[in-house]
Design a protein around this motif. Structure first.
Motif, mmCIF file in Angstrom:
data_model
loop_
_atom_site.group_PDB
_atom_site.id
_atom_site.type_symbol
_atom_site.label_atom_id
_atom_site.label_comp_id
_atom_site.label_asym_id
_atom_site.label_seq_id
_atom_site.Cartn_x
_atom_site.Cartn_y
_atom_site.Cartn_z
ATOM 1 N N ASP A 141 -5.712 2.147 -3.334
ATOM 2 C CA ASP A 141 -4.617 1.234 -3.671
ATOM 3 C C ASP A 141 -3.356 1.556 -2.891
ATOM 4 N N ILE A 174 6.008 -1.853 -2.228
ATOM 5 C CA ILE A 174 5.523 -0.802 -3.122
ATOM 6 C C ILE A 174 4.376 -1.307 -3.996
ATOM 7 N N LYS A 175 3.311 -0.520 -4.054
ATOM 8 C CA LYS A 175 2.228 -0.821 -4.994
ATOM 9 C C LYS A 175 2.640 -0.360 -6.379
ATOM 10 N N LYS A 176 3.108 0.871 -6.451
ATOM 11 C CA LYS A 176 3.492 1.427 -7.742
ATOM 12 C C LYS A 176 4.471 2.568 -7.524
ATOM 13 N N TYR A 177 5.476 2.648 -8.423
ATOM 14 C CA TYR A 177 6.333 3.834 -8.452
ATOM 15 C C TYR A 177 5.624 4.867 -9.309
ATOM 16 N N LYS A 181 11.106 -2.473 -1.997
ATOM 17 C CA LYS A 181 10.384 -2.749 -3.243
ATOM 18 C C LYS A 181 9.160 -3.661 -3.085
ATOM 19 N N LYS A 187 0.834 -1.211 0.000
ATOM 20 C CA LYS A 187 0.000 0.000 0.000
ATOM 21 C C LYS A 187 0.867 1.258 0.000
#
Lengths: 378, 276
Positions: free
Chosen positions: A241, A223-226, A220, A172
């Motif tokens: 998200d 992480i959901k998204k960079y 990493k 998240k």
């Protein structure tokens, strides 16, 4: 001397003397007639119609702007095709030195910019845009990279950057897709592992650099998204998200306006941040319009408008009163009246170079940062 | 003479725009960028290819791209075949027209709109999880992941698989099926021995579209991908637009080129070009 030059400049403009682009040190001493257009590379939100339309009306310079998503992209845009395509760039500190040493930008004369004399002292000749007394651009706005979180999902409220490195919010978390993120990890390590001896998060020797990269590798899986664009992070928070992540005040403003339950803070370790400079391309085809733009964006009114729109702090101290007039309490909210200590608490983005300034040349340079980031993302 | 005149404009276009672009791409892959000034140095070197083969990150990205492209192709083939079969051999003309419209309808809206729509469907508070909760099931949690990329690609390229498969199935003469039945083959055997071999070129033709379109895309991975979702296209894009390293981008872009060339050779063997 400065005042004398300013007086001369004002007089010259008043008499509308044609462009005289050959002062004693090669700098212009007056601003000539505009060329009719101006090509800008800017951060999203920096060229809003709110202040661009009146500018075009006042000067006749039609503004064409291209948004860039990162400092790397800005440098590339200013260099592509020989570099004559754009007149100016709103470079952050991690791009400005690269542009100066790459000879992509040229010196400017602050005496031609009336708003400059009201800038906070720290942004008159900051090291990221002034080399040996030569000004390569005029400072604009600055702000911190904040820790953004969902107030309903993240309890208790975080106080430390450790929140985005611990597994409490696994899957998240979101952080910017930007090599300069290594500095955020280094800043956290400088407090959590003092034995590494990190003093400046942009000046890392091999051991310190490896520690920062390995912290990011451990991060990493969380992480959901960079995120690459501010709007990406806004979507992630809106749709649940992501509940915590590294951010800019702009996202907080936008999410709050959409009634999302979010808050942000500068954690106890401090924060990295940006200080942006409008720089003039070495191959600018519209230098008079460029100087008009520098004048325009340095005025208290435009400084205030941009500060409120983006959620950042203006360089011009006179903007504070106008900010409060536009939106009550915004001067204090965006720290426009904060003491110098606040400015000094932020570690502003700058280009990592091999020369750490301690006589040794053992720091990792930006190429190494970029490579490490590419490998990390995989 | 007239044929030459007719072929000349597309021929020139093909040679100038398409082939010369490919040649420039291939040549520049052997140049290098000066890391400090980021200017291209016209010195022959294999450094770019060396970086690609020696770095595990780039290998992973290439394999991920090819793997997902293959998975998408397989998924679309499995989904498209029964649909196309129904359209070609079962449906009445009016139903068939309706099904055609349904298949082509998504193509009327922008690709970006559809990908963003999927982002909303798959997100944590999105339609998918809302429906799952309604059924008393746990959240799917596939937003921003390679699963999401697979689903979205399979969706957006499906029409490109359905149409060639439909064309191939429609061309099978009824007399062949009757002959098969007369010779004592029951339905399943006829399907396996007659329909499937005759439809295969259509499936392969469709797979050229789904495979190559997935291989070259970088927008869907950017929008719905997660923290390990870079495609070859993303590396090419960031090499050009962010790092200003055109030679490296060119070198990396030769990978899908080679993969596609091999794929087309195999597809030709399987008779895909007669089905197009």
């Amino acid at each position: 001397m400065k005042r004398l030059m300013l007086a001369a400049a004002v007089l010259a403009v008043a008499l509308s003397v044609p462009a005289a682009f050959a002062g004693g040190n090669g700098l212009p001493t007056t601003i000539g007639k505009g060329e009719g257009s101006l090509y800008l590379v800017a951060w999203e939100g920096y060229t809003q119609p709110q202040w661009v339309k009146p500018f075009t009306k006042a000067t006749g310079c039609v503004v064409h702007s291209k948004y860039a998503g990162s400092s790397d992209e800005m440098v590339t845009l200013m260099r592509q095709g020989g570099g004559g395509q754009y007149d100016m760039v709103s470079a952050s500190g991690d791009a400005s030195l690269r542009l100066i040493y790459g000879k992509d930008v040229q010196p400017v004369n602050p005496a031609l910019i009336p708003g400059y004399k009201n800038f906070i002292p720290a942004l008159k000749s900051p090291p990221h845009n002034t080399i040996k007394g030569v000004h390569y651009g005029i400072s604009l706005q600055w702000g911190p990279n904040t820790l953004l979180y969902n107030t309903q999902k993240v309890k208790p409220a975080p106080t430390s950057w450790s929140a985005i490195y611990s597994s409490a919010y696994k899957g998240k978390v979101t952080v910017p897709d930007n090599p300069i993120q290594i500095a955020d990890a280094a800043l956290f390590l400088s407090k959590s592992q003092p034995s590494l001896g990190i003093k400046d998060p942009y000046e890392l020797n091999q051991k310190q650099f490896d520690a920062a990269v390995s912290l990011l590798k451990k991060q990493k899986p969380l992480i959901k998204k960079y995120w690459a664009l501010a709007s990406d992070e806004i979507d992630l928070f809106k749709n649940g998200d992501a509940v915590i992540g590294a951010s800019w005040p702009y996202q907080t403003n936008t999410l709050r306006a959409a009634k999302a339950p979010v808050a942000d803070l500068i954690p106890k370790e401090g924060a990295t941040g940006w200080a942006d400079t409008w720089m003039l391309s070495a191959h600018a085809k519209h230098p008079n319009c460029a100087y008009q733009w520098l004048k325009w964006v340095s005025t208290p009114k435009v400084q205030a408008q941009q500060a409120i729109y983006f959620g950042e702090t203006p360089a011009n101290t006179k903007a504070c009163a106008i900010m409060d007039k536009l939106s009550k309490g915004s001067c204090a909210q965006y720290h426009a009246n904060a003491p110098a200590a606040y400015f000094n608490s932020i570690k502003f983005w700058k280009t990592p170079v091999a020369d750490c300034g301690n006589g040794k040349k053992d720091c990792k340079d930006y190429t190494a940062w970029q490579q490490a980031w590419t490998q990390l993302k995989g | 003479m007239r044929a030459v005149a007719l072929l000349l404009p597309p021929g020139v276009w093909f040679a100038l725009i398409y082939l010369s672009a490919l040649v420039v791409l291939f040549v520049s892959a052997f140049w290098q960028v000066n890391p400090f000034t980021t200017e291209i140095e016209h010195v022959w070197t294999l450094a770019n290819f060396k970086t690609i083969f020696e770095s595990s990150a780039y290998r992973t990205i290439a394999l991920r791209t090819i793997g997902i492209a293959a998975a998408v192709t397989l998924t679309d083939a499995v989904l498209a075949f029964p649909f196309a079969y129904f359209m070609a051999r079962v449906a009445r003309p009016r139903t068939r027209a309706l099904l055609f419209v349904l298949i082509l309808l998504p193509l009327w809206s922008s690709y970006l709109v559809r990908v963003y729509a999927w982002r909303l469907i798959l997100s944590n508070d999105g339609v998918l999880n809302w429906a799952l909760h309604g059924l008393g099931l746990p959240s799917a949690g596939i937003a921003y992941s390679n699963w999401a990329i697979w689903i979205v690609f399979s969706y957006v390229w499906l029409p490109y698989m359905v149409l060639p498969v439909y064309a191939a199935l429609e061309r099978i003469p009824d007399s062949m099926l009757e002959a098969s039945a007369d010779l004592g083959a029951h339905g399943r055997k006829t399907f396996r021995r007659v329909v499937l071999p005759l439809a295969l070129p259509g499936v392969v033709a469709g797979s050229i579209f789904t495979f190559s379109l997935t291989l070259g895309d970088y927008i869907t991975p950017t929008l719905v991908g997660g923290s390990s979702s870079q495609f070859i296209g993303n590396v090419v894009y960031s090499s050009v637009g962010i790092a200003n390293n055109v030679p490296f981008a060119a070198a990396f872009a030769t990978i899908p080129l080679v993969v596609m060339a091999l794929y087309l050779v195999v597809a030709r063997r399987l008779g895909a070009f007669e089905a197009l």
